[in-house]
Design an enzyme around this catalytic site. Structure first.
Site, PDB file in Angstrom:
ATOM      1  N   GLU A 280      -0.265  -7.107   0.648  1.00  0.00           N
ATOM      2  CA  GLU A 280      -0.504  -7.542   2.018  1.00  0.00           C
ATOM      3  C   GLU A 280      -0.476  -9.067   2.126  1.00  0.00           C
ATOM      4  OE1 GLU A 280      -3.122  -5.106   4.894  1.00  0.00           O
ATOM      5  OE2 GLU A 280      -4.413  -6.734   4.205  1.00  0.00           O
ATOM      6  N   GLU A 283       3.050 -10.116   1.977  1.00  0.00           N
ATOM      7  CA  GLU A 283       3.693  -9.705   3.229  1.00  0.00           C
ATOM      8  C   GLU A 283       3.379 -10.710   4.334  1.00  0.00           C
ATOM      9  OE1 GLU A 283       3.836  -5.907   6.356  1.00  0.00           O
ATOM     10  OE2 GLU A 283       2.412  -5.893   4.672  1.00  0.00           O
ATOM     11  N   CYS A 300      -5.706  -0.862   6.588  1.00  0.00           N
ATOM     12  CA  CYS A 300      -6.566  -0.139   5.637  1.00  0.00           C
ATOM     13  C   CYS A 300      -7.380   0.974   6.277  1.00  0.00           C
ATOM     14  CB  CYS A 300      -7.522  -1.117   4.947  1.00  0.00           C
ATOM     15  SG  CYS A 300      -6.700  -2.309   3.884  1.00  0.00           S
ATOM     16  N   SER A 320       0.569  -4.208   9.117  1.00  0.00           N
ATOM     17  CA  SER A 320       1.050  -4.323   7.743  1.00  0.00           C
ATOM     18  C   SER A 320       1.628  -2.976   7.328  1.00  0.00           C
ATOM     19  CB  SER A 320      -0.102  -4.700   6.815  1.00  0.00           C
ATOM     20  OG  SER A 320       0.262  -4.501   5.470  1.00  0.00           O
ATOM     21  N   LYS A 359     -10.014   9.523   6.654  1.00  0.00           N
ATOM     22  CA  LYS A 359      -9.196   9.591   5.441  1.00  0.00           C
ATOM     23  C   LYS A 359      -8.715  11.014   5.186  1.00  0.00           C
ATOM     24  CE  LYS A 359      -9.850   5.244   3.952  1.00  0.00           C
ATOM     25  NZ  LYS A 359      -8.747   4.266   3.848  1.00  0.00           N
ATOM     26  N   GLU A 362      -5.670  11.217   7.187  1.00  0.00           N
ATOM     27  CA  GLU A 362      -4.678  10.320   6.595  1.00  0.00           C
ATOM     28  C   GLU A 362      -4.002  10.951   5.388  1.00  0.00           C
ATOM     29  OE1 GLU A 362      -4.559   5.712   4.977  1.00  0.00           O
ATOM     30  OE2 GLU A 362      -6.264   6.983   4.492  1.00  0.00           O
ATOM     31  N   GLU A 367       4.067  10.922   5.853  1.00  0.00           N
ATOM     32  CA  GLU A 367       4.595   9.631   5.404  1.00  0.00           C
ATOM     33  C   GLU A 367       3.999   9.184   4.068  1.00  0.00           C
ATOM     34  OE1 GLU A 367       3.864   9.409   9.954  1.00  0.00           O
ATOM     35  OE2 GLU A 367       2.849  10.191   8.172  1.00  0.00           O
ATOM     36  N   CYS A 504     -16.410  -0.051   6.750  1.00  0.00           N
ATOM     37  CA  CYS A 504     -16.537   1.236   6.060  1.00  0.00           C
ATOM     38  C   CYS A 504     -17.969   1.579   5.696  1.00  0.00           C
ATOM     39  CB  CYS A 504     -15.694   1.223   4.794  1.00  0.00           C
ATOM     40  SG  CYS A 504     -13.957   0.812   5.088  1.00  0.00           S
TER      41      CYS A 504
END
Length: 582
Positions: A280, A283, A300, A320, A359, A362, A367, A504
């Site tokens: 990141e 990037e 994230c 990102s 999560k 996710e 993907e 988190c």
């Protein structure tokens, strides 16, 4: 602000004039029970459990919405008050599933606790119960209206804090329920799976979709090599499930417990957090130097990502392309680790222990299958891990500290602070600043991006560049920030967004917190302290200095943002319809 003095249960109490009677009583050590109340989020006086007698008033008053007045005389413990509270709770119980011993919230249920405190021994009201069904359609959140007490806390958090608003009241009187628009299943509405409704719910009407049995089956399967990884925020909260004070850091005990559960390898998601910073950070530098899409926004938090896909798709190119850390580690385990150890990726089962219910959604995204297999096979919340430890009969508090397994268990201080709001930003700046300037930072703490303000801003000097950054936590705060960017009111180069308030550490999968603790502590700060303590205790505190990160680039990836890393560590996101969910 002026103070006022009132009398509560014969005790003179002086408090600021903007206090409610509930706040005034608690400041004096007088406990008034509540169920619907969430400070600054759900202050509606709906449940009537907090009623008190006020001298001169003809009826009992809800203390959570009753403003203090000078000279007010309040009684919180009269026969009239006790009987009223007890009747209210009995009415709730009369239309509430009675499966307490098998309920997710048994011994941690606020309704159960209040009923015990009020001495409710039987339900005096018998009759019809509202017909409901349990909605298990979502990969993350299970909704059971049969246990709902109509307190409205989930509704307020979803709308006021998260700015999502997929839950609301419908019907009237006895038929009133909390549900989605048109009573659709959770999978068919633009829920972001953040689980903040679960954290707000005082009973078991909302919970995560449990995956414990899948993980036990994998551990028992002799053909499976089962790898577990733990997110930074888990170590700051897991101890609460075993009676340890909030904010106790239990990293070593957690690693020891995971080995005793039977996992073949115990890795740390913090390793992948360092990997994320390498990808990141470079990037961001590439976008700054080569005219890429700005501001770049972190990726994230899966709740935030899904929120962006639904409500701010115009910002998808700003995200990102990095996968979240646990998905990165899953991809690394099924590629680099599998090759190094001669294991077929199809025989590897990756379990992520996360503070986050999003999560779970996710890990099921198409993907995120860069090796031909899902990067992560199962996601357990902090609460689910605690259940497994208890099921296994492990005395968690007495466990000795143990380390994570090499190589994918090595991490830096920069990685562990990912669990607190501002942590990803700070970790990235520690690396980017040294890469740009070629000089070692004199002070590696970027305190400008720490703290629990909803939106934080800073301008960071990187050599001859001035980089404008912002940090937002909760999708409600993210909405405000993105609206300012859209209107041209604000300009930034780099933005960190976390889907949950505080980051988190207060994710939807973290241990439930009592109402007393919610009133007297800032959970976000208490748990974040543990992460900053671990950062300070680390010998290496910058991601690019992690020797195992250097090793994996030398042996496998070549360079950050290179061809190999893009294949395995990066992804893309998709625009989603607001309603219904596509």
């Amino acid at each position: 602000m002026n103070n006022v003095t009132l009398t509560i249960d014969g005790q003179k109490v002086t408090v600021p004039e903007n206090y409610t009677v509930l706040e005034a009583a608690r400041s004096a050590g007088i406990n008034i029970p509540t169920l619907c109340y969430l400070k600054e989020i759900n202050e509606v006086g709906a449940c009537r459990v907090c009623v008190v007698e006020v001298e001169g008033a003809r009826t009992l008053q809800a203390s959570c919405v009753l403003q203090v007045q000078d000279g007010m005389v309040v009684k919180t413990n009269t026969k009239k008050v006790r009987e009223a509270r007890k009747a209210v709770v009995e009415l709730m119980l009369s239309n509430h599933k009675g499966d307490c011993t098998t309920c997710e919230r048994n011994n941690k249920c606020e309704l159960q606790s209040v009923a015990n405190d009020l001495g409710v021994k039987e339900v005096a009201f018998e009759g019809e119960m509202t017909e409901t069904y349990e909605d298990t359609s979502s990969p993350s959140v299970v909704r059971d209206p049969g246990k709902c007490i109509l307190c409205g806390r989930c509704v307020s958090v979803c709308s006021k804090v998260q700015n999502v608003g997929v839950l609301g009241f419908t019907n009237r009187g006895f038929e009133t329920i909390v549900t989605t628009a048109f009573n659709k299943d959770m999978r068919d509405v633009p829920c972001i799976n953040c689980g903040q409704c679960i954290a707000a719910c005082p009973v078991g009407a909302l919970k995560e979709k449990e995956e414990i049995d899948y993980v036990w089956d994998a551990i028992e399967d002799p053909n499976k090599h089962v790898v577990v990884q733990t997110a930074p925020a888990v170590r700051a909260a897991l101890g609460e499930e075993f009676g340890l004070p909030m904010g106790t850091r239990v990293t070593g005990k957690m690693a020891a417990a995971l080995r005793r559960l039977g996992f073949d390898k115990v890795f740390d998601t913090d390793f992948a957090a360092d990997l994320t910073i390498m990808e990141e950070g470079h990037e961001l530098l590439d976008r700054l130097e080569n005219g890429g899409k700005l501001p770049m926004i972190t990726s994230c938090s899966p709740g935030w990502i899904k929120f962006c896909e639904h409500y701010y798709p115009e910002f998808l190119d700003n995200l990102s392309t990095c996968k979240s850390p646990h998905q990165m580690l899953g991809a690394v385990v099924k590629s680099y680790y599998a090759e190094k150890n001669g294991i077929d990726p199809k025989d590897i089962y990756v379990v992520s222990i996360m503070p986050c219910t999003a999560k779970k959604f996710e890990s099921q995204r198409e993907e995120l299958q860069s090796t031909g297999y899902a990067d992560v096979d199962s996601v357990l919340t902090t609460r689910e891990l605690a259940k497994m430890i208890k099921q296994a009969g492990i005395d968690f508090v007495e466990l000795p500290d143990e380390d994570f397994d090499e190589v994918l268990g090595e991490s830096t201080g920069a990685a562990v602070i990912f669990g607190a709001t501002g942590g990803v930003m700070e970790a990235a700046l520690r690396t980017v600043a040294e890469v740009v300037t070629g000089k070692e930072l004199e002070k590696i703490e970027f305190e400008q991006v720490r703290g629990v303000e909803g939106i934080k801003e800073a301008t960071i000097n990187l050599g001859d560049k001035e980089v404008k950054v912002a940090v937002a936590h909760s999708t409600g705060a993210a909405s405000k920030l993105l609206d300012q960017v859209k209107s041209g009111e604000k300009e930034y180069h780099f933005i960190e967004v976390m889907g949950c308030s505080g980051g988190c550490v207060t994710g939807g999968g973290q241990p439930h917190v009592t109402m007393k603790d919610r009133m007297t502590k800032d959970i976000r700060k208490e748990r974040a302290k543990a992460l900053y303590e671990e950062d300070e205790a680390k010998t290496i505190r910058k991601s690019h200095e992690n020797p195992m990160i250097k090793k994996i680039y030398d042996e496998y990836f070549g360079k950050p943002n290179g061809h190999k890393s893009h294949e395995l560590l990066h992804t893309h996101y998709v625009k989603r319809e607001n309603y219904p969910l596509k």
